[in-house]
Design a protein around this motif. Structure first.
Motif, short mmCIF file in Angstrom:
data_model
loop_
_atom_site.label_atom_id
_atom_site.label_comp_id
_atom_site.label_asym_id
_atom_site.label_seq_id
_atom_site.Cartn_x
_atom_site.Cartn_y
_atom_site.Cartn_z
N SER A 104 65.10 72.88 26.36
CA SER A 104 65.68 72.21 27.52
C SER A 104 66.47 73.19 28.38
O SER A 104 67.17 74.06 27.87
CB SER A 104 66.59 71.07 27.06
OG SER A 104 67.16 70.40 28.16
N ARG A 107 61.98 74.16 31.61
CA ARG A 107 61.70 72.78 31.22
C ARG A 107 62.95 71.91 31.44
O ARG A 107 63.72 71.64 30.52
CB ARG A 107 61.23 72.72 29.77
CG ARG A 107 59.87 73.35 29.54
CD ARG A 107 58.77 72.67 30.35
NE ARG A 107 58.70 71.23 30.09
CZ ARG A 107 58.01 70.69 29.10
NH1 ARG A 107 57.31 71.46 28.27
NH2 ARG A 107 57.98 69.37 28.94
N ASP A 128 62.88 68.87 32.24
CA ASP A 128 62.55 67.48 31.95
C ASP A 128 62.82 67.11 30.49
O ASP A 128 62.59 65.96 30.09
CB ASP A 128 61.08 67.21 32.26
CG ASP A 128 60.14 68.12 31.47
OD1 ASP A 128 60.48 69.30 31.28
OD2 ASP A 128 59.07 67.65 31.05
N LEU A 129 63.31 68.03 29.70
CA LEU A 129 63.49 67.81 28.27
C LEU A 129 64.94 67.52 27.93
O LEU A 129 65.85 68.14 28.48
CB LEU A 129 63.02 69.04 27.48
CG LEU A 129 61.55 69.43 27.62
CD1 LEU A 129 61.29 70.72 26.87
CD2 LEU A 129 60.65 68.31 27.11
#
Length: 203
Positions: A141, A157, A159-160
């Protein structure tokens, strides 16, 4: 500036340190010798990558402490560029975030150099013999930040959720006496802010 951790020195012994914590007490590597696992985390107060995961790191440290994991956080940033990284702000950060682990000030930056730290956060997990077992990310993340894409690097990332998945896998394997999980993925974060003349060739 975005940096990736160097992930060097697997199997090397943990460099010694004697640094002041936010209560003004000198803490050393030797005092944690009874712990089967030691996680040294280079962080700072202002970095969005640190702020993105610090609450989960606190929860992780609290969860794994009964199992024998000792977490030690170190700030090595020279505060000229970011005054919020100075020692007084470290004290406030430790208090406000209720850090359950020592937060140490590497004012000379010699400890960061010894550990080959390059970014915040940068993680170094050591086993009971204090040799480097894992050097990589907490998880995949990343925060949403305004920056242009870095050529050759995959997109962050954002979106994590922050779960600590990679670090959990590593600590679980270490405490179970198993080989370190592979592959180990580098941590990503802000560059350590070096004093003039202190920045290493690899920074």
């Amino acid at each position: 500036m975005l940096k990736l951790s160097r992930m060097t020195g697997l199997g090397d012994s943990a460099p010694d340190f004697a640094l002041s914590d936010t209560d003004g007490q000198t803490r050393t590597l030797a005092e944690f010798s009874d712990k089967p696992a030691l996680l040294v985390a280079f962080i700072c107060n202002h970095c969005p990558f640190v702020l993105h995961m610090i609450d989960r790191l606190v929860e992780f440290a609290q969860e794994y402490r009964p199992r024998g994991l000792q977490v030690v956080a170190i700030s090595s940033n020279w505060p000229a560029e970011f005054p919020e990284d100075d020692f007084a702000h470290m004290q406030a950060f430790a208090r406000d975030r209720q850090l359950p682990f020592p937060y140490l000030y590497d004012e000379s930056q010699e400890v960061a150099l010894a550990y080959n730290a390059i970014c915040t956060p940068d993680f170094f997990l050591y086993g009971p013999d204090r040799t480097l077992y894992y050097a990589g990310q907490f998880d995949a993340s990343r925060p949403k930040i305004n920056r242009p894409p870095v050529p050759g690097l995959p997109p962050l990332r954002t979106d994590l959720p922050v779960t600590g998945e990679d670090m959990r896998r590593a600590v679980d394997a270490l405490l179970a006496g198993q080989p370190a999980p592979q592959p180990q993925h580098p941590s990503a974060g802000c560059s350590i802010k070096w004093r003039p003349g202190m920045d290493p060739s690899w920074a």
